[in-house]
Design an enzyme around this catalytic site. Structure first.
Site, short mmCIF file in Angstrom:
data_model
loop_
_atom_site.label_atom_id
_atom_site.label_comp_id
_atom_site.label_asym_id
_atom_site.label_seq_id
_atom_site.Cartn_x
_atom_site.Cartn_y
_atom_site.Cartn_z
N SER A 1 28.12 -18.99 37.33
CA SER A 1 28.78 -17.70 37.07
C SER A 1 27.86 -16.51 37.24
O SER A 1 26.66 -16.58 36.90
CB SER A 1 29.31 -17.72 35.63
OG SER A 1 29.65 -16.42 35.22
N GLU B 1 27.86 -14.20 35.33
CA GLU B 1 27.46 -13.89 33.95
C GLU B 1 25.99 -14.30 33.72
O GLU B 1 25.33 -13.77 32.83
CB GLU B 1 28.40 -14.61 32.99
CG GLU B 1 28.31 -14.23 31.54
CD GLU B 1 28.74 -12.82 31.18
OE1 GLU B 1 29.46 -12.17 31.98
OE2 GLU B 1 28.34 -12.35 30.09
N TYR C 1 27.60 -17.99 26.36
CA TYR C 1 28.24 -18.53 27.57
C TYR C 1 27.29 -18.43 28.77
O TYR C 1 27.07 -19.39 29.51
CB TYR C 1 29.54 -17.76 27.85
CG TYR C 1 30.14 -18.04 29.21
CD1 TYR C 1 30.93 -19.17 29.43
CD2 TYR C 1 29.92 -17.17 30.29
CE1 TYR C 1 31.47 -19.43 30.69
CE2 TYR C 1 30.46 -17.42 31.54
CZ TYR C 1 31.24 -18.55 31.73
OH TYR C 1 31.77 -18.81 32.98
P1 NAP Z 1 39.79 -21.40 32.46
O1 NAP Z 1 41.08 -20.91 32.99
O2 NAP Z 1 39.33 -20.98 31.11
O3 NAP Z 1 39.83 -23.01 32.52
C1 NAP Z 1 38.87 -23.79 31.87
C2 NAP Z 1 39.26 -25.25 32.00
O4 NAP Z 1 38.28 -26.05 31.33
C3 NAP Z 1 40.62 -25.60 31.36
O5 NAP Z 1 41.24 -26.57 32.15
C4 NAP Z 1 40.19 -26.19 30.02
O6 NAP Z 1 41.13 -27.08 29.48
C5 NAP Z 1 38.96 -26.95 30.46
N1 NAP Z 1 38.05 -27.31 29.36
C6 NAP Z 1 37.51 -26.50 28.44
N2 NAP Z 1 36.69 -27.21 27.62
C7 NAP Z 1 36.73 -28.49 28.06
C8 NAP Z 1 36.13 -29.69 27.64
N3 NAP Z 1 35.30 -29.73 26.59
N4 NAP Z 1 36.39 -30.83 28.32
C9 NAP Z 1 37.24 -30.83 29.38
N5 NAP Z 1 37.86 -29.72 29.82
C10 NAP Z 1 37.60 -28.56 29.17
O7 NAP Z 1 38.60 -21.02 33.46
P2 NAP Z 1 38.67 -20.58 35.00
O8 NAP Z 1 38.79 -19.10 35.06
O9 NAP Z 1 39.62 -21.43 35.72
O10 NAP Z 1 37.18 -20.91 35.47
C11 NAP Z 1 36.83 -22.20 35.97
C12 NAP Z 1 35.33 -22.41 35.82
O11 NAP Z 1 34.64 -21.41 36.55
C13 NAP Z 1 34.81 -22.31 34.40
O12 NAP Z 1 33.72 -23.20 34.28
C14 NAP Z 1 34.31 -20.89 34.28
O13 NAP Z 1 33.32 -20.78 33.30
C15 NAP Z 1 33.76 -20.69 35.68
N6 NAP Z 1 33.78 -19.32 36.19
C16 NAP Z 1 34.91 -18.58 36.14
C17 NAP Z 1 34.92 -17.30 36.67
C18 NAP Z 1 36.16 -16.46 36.66
O14 NAP Z 1 36.03 -15.24 36.86
N7 NAP Z 1 37.33 -17.03 36.46
C19 NAP Z 1 33.75 -16.79 37.27
C20 NAP Z 1 32.62 -17.59 37.32
C21 NAP Z 1 32.63 -18.86 36.79
P3 NAP Z 1 42.38 -26.55 28.55
O15 NAP Z 1 43.42 -26.08 29.53
O16 NAP Z 1 42.74 -27.75 27.81
O17 NAP Z 1 41.83 -25.44 27.72
N1 GDD Z 2 38.47 -9.84 27.48
C1 GDD Z 2 38.41 -8.53 27.24
N2 GDD Z 2 39.32 -7.96 26.39
N3 GDD Z 2 37.46 -7.78 27.86
C2 GDD Z 2 37.45 -6.45 27.61
C3 GDD Z 2 38.35 -5.83 26.76
C4 GDD Z 2 39.34 -6.62 26.10
O1 GDD Z 2 40.15 -6.14 25.32
N4 GDD Z 2 38.08 -4.50 26.73
C5 GDD Z 2 37.04 -4.31 27.56
N5 GDD Z 2 36.64 -5.49 28.09
C6 GDD Z 2 35.51 -5.69 29.00
C7 GDD Z 2 34.49 -6.72 28.54
O2 GDD Z 2 33.63 -6.19 27.53
C8 GDD Z 2 33.79 -7.03 29.85
O3 GDD Z 2 32.78 -6.10 30.09
C9 GDD Z 2 34.89 -6.86 30.91
O4 GDD Z 2 35.97 -6.18 30.25
C10 GDD Z 2 35.41 -8.16 31.49
O5 GDD Z 2 35.74 -9.03 30.44
P1 GDD Z 2 36.48 -10.44 30.71
O6 GDD Z 2 37.69 -10.24 31.52
O7 GDD Z 2 36.63 -11.10 29.39
O8 GDD Z 2 35.46 -11.20 31.67
P2 GDD Z 2 33.89 -11.43 31.61
O9 GDD Z 2 33.30 -10.59 32.72
O10 GDD Z 2 33.34 -11.26 30.27
O11 GDD Z 2 33.77 -12.98 31.97
C11 GDD Z 2 34.55 -13.53 33.02
O12 GDD Z 2 33.83 -13.48 34.23
C12 GDD Z 2 32.65 -14.28 34.28
C13 GDD Z 2 32.01 -14.07 35.66
O13 GDD Z 2 31.27 -12.89 35.64
C14 GDD Z 2 34.91 -14.96 32.63
O14 GDD Z 2 35.86 -15.47 33.52
C15 GDD Z 2 33.70 -15.89 32.68
O15 GDD Z 2 34.13 -17.24 32.49
C16 GDD Z 2 33.06 -15.74 34.07
O16 GDD Z 2 31.94 -16.58 34.18
#
Ligand code: NAP
Ligand code: GDD
Length: 336
Positions: free
Chosen positions: A133, A135, A156
């Site tokens: 990520s 992050e 995280y």
């Molecule tokens: P998500 O919607 O939160 O999905 C997370 C998945 O992991 C869900 O299927 C969840 O199952 C499963 N899970 C959580 N804890 C687990 C455990 N202990 N054992 C087995 N399964 C578990 O996340 P996403 O947005 O699809 O992201 C996919 C991956 O990419 C994650 O690793 C996330 O950290 C990473 N990532 C995401 C982003 C982004 O912007 N979306 C960016 C960079 C990296 P349940 O449905 O049962 O909760």
């Molecule tokens: N969730 C959330 N809720 N975020 C808020 C809010 C709120 O009410 N108000 C402001 N924010 C700001 C957060 O402080 C952050 O700076 C930004 O919006 C994005 O927040 P999220 O959408 O929760 O995503 P993230 O950037 O913290 O993390 C996501 O992206 C990562 C990759 O950079 C997640 O998907 C992580 O799993 C992923 O790795």
């Protein structure tokens, strides 16, 4: 008939897992997914892909399992014998990771080691994708690429840095085809409802429908590089088809603030966001990541990957999706 290639996806019930399963099924794979047992079905994002396993056409198979249960990972990998393993499972919410740092470390961090070690223990020849990520870059200023030093700002982010290095270590120590996709934020109508973009698109739909008066938010000045999840799962697949295992940044290179995203989403339905958005400190994080802007030149040059959907288009498609399903949903839980 040729035997289909098998893939195993952890986190198949999540946003990315569901799009990746769709993509792999389209490409002719037999897809296996690990699902956590819960007291209610948690397969809403993949129900449309599921065919009863007694049906000879079935190509998606679900198995109970959890990344915190290493022996289960061993038995599953032995049974399925996948050619590709996509590790997408994680406690993926940054704000929640401050409340649950230990669980986040066990699932998001050590969970990856359990999976890598299970693959090594049984001598499985497979290609491995780790969902790393942006992050991990945390406080390191943008633009960020594969050479940028990590400075995680949350439990995280720290757990993901550990998983990143374990993936590299298994590649270097054991010659595994293990690759890190360092993905910047990516969104979609299937995005979890407490991530900022989806929280906004749902609020817009709720406000238009008269179901919500105000939207309570935290830091509106954070800058993010938001892409479309459907584009990003293609990059995951491309990484595992490459000639050699390497690490890749996947991003759009665009930079918008949370305020910008609010404006895109509310303007799409001719509303002024400033009239509806209120501050609640509950949504602030103890340490914030101020600015993530990715440089995905390597993914473009080596894999031929480019993003197709960018903001503000992304905000509009999310609002449209939430507007079209508004009657089927309940309100956002107030405390999350
Ligand atoms: P998500 O919607 O939160 O999905 C997370 C998945 O992991 C869900 O299927 C969840 O199952 C499963 N899970 C959580 N804890 C687990 C455990 N202990 N054992 C087995 N399964 C578990 O996340 P996403 O947005 O699809 O992201 C996919 C991956 O990419 C994650 O690793 C996330 O950290 C990473 N990532 C995401 C982003 C982004 O912007 N979306 C960016 C960079 C990296 P349940 O449905 O049962 O909760
Ligand atoms: N969730 C959330 N809720 N975020 C808020 C809010 C709120 O009410 N108000 C402001 N924010 C700001 C957060 O402080 C952050 O700076 C930004 O919006 C994005 O927040 P999220 O959408 O929760 O995503 P993230 O950037 O913290 O993390 C996501 O992206 C990562 C990759 O950079 C997640 O998907 C992580 O799993 C992923 O790795």
């Amino acid at each position: 008939m040729e035997t289909p290639k098998k893939a195993l996806i952890t986190g198949i019930t999540g946003q990315d897992g569901s799009y990746l399963a769709e993509l792999l099924l389209q490409k002719g794979y037999e897809v296996h997914g690990i699902v956590r047992r819960s007291s209610q079905f948690n397969t809403g994002r993949i129900d449309h892909l599921y065919v009863d396993s007694h049906d000879p056409r079935a190509r998606l198979f679900l198995h109970y399992g959890d990344l915190t249960d290493g022996s289960r990972l061993v038995t599953l990998l032995e049974k399925v014998q996948p050619a590709e393993v996509y590790n997408l499972a994680a406690q993926s919410h940054v704000r929640v990771s401050f409340d649950e740092p230990e669980f986040t470390g066990l699932s998001t961090g050590v969970g990856s080691t359990r999976l890598l070690e299970a693959i090594r223990m049984i001598g499985l020849e497979c290609r491995y994708y780790q969902a790393s990520s942006s992050e991990m870059f945390g406080a390191t200023p943008p633009p960020q690429n594969e050479a940028t030093p990590f400075w995680p700002r949350s439990p995280y982010g720290a757990a993901k840095v550990y998983a990143y290095w374990m993936t590299r270590n298994y590649r270097e120590a054991y010659g595994m085809f293990a690759t890190n996709g360092i993905l910047f934020n990516h969104e979609s109508p299937r995005r979890g409802e407490t991530f900022v973009t989806r929280k906004i698109s749902m609020a817009v739909a709720n406000i238009v429908a008269g179901k919500q008066d105000y939207l309570y938010m935290g830091n509106l000045d954070a800058v993010r590089d938001w892409g479309y999840a459907k584009d990003y799962v293609e990059a995951m697949w491309m990484m595992l088809q490459a000639d050699k295992a390497e690490d890749f940044v996947v991003a759009t290179g665009t930079a918008y603030t949370v305020k910008d995203f609010l404006q895109f989403a509310f303007e799409h339905v001719n509303l002024d966001w400033e009239k509806y958005v209120r501050f609640d400190e509950r949504y602030l994080r103890p340490t914030e990541v101020d600015s993530l802007i990715g440089d995905a030149s390597k993914a473009r040059d080596v894999l031929g990957w480019t993003p197709k959907v960018l903001p503000p288009e992304l905000a509009k498609l999310m609002v449209d999706a939430d507007m079209s399903t508004i009657d089927l949903r309940t309100k956002l839980p107030a405390q999350l």
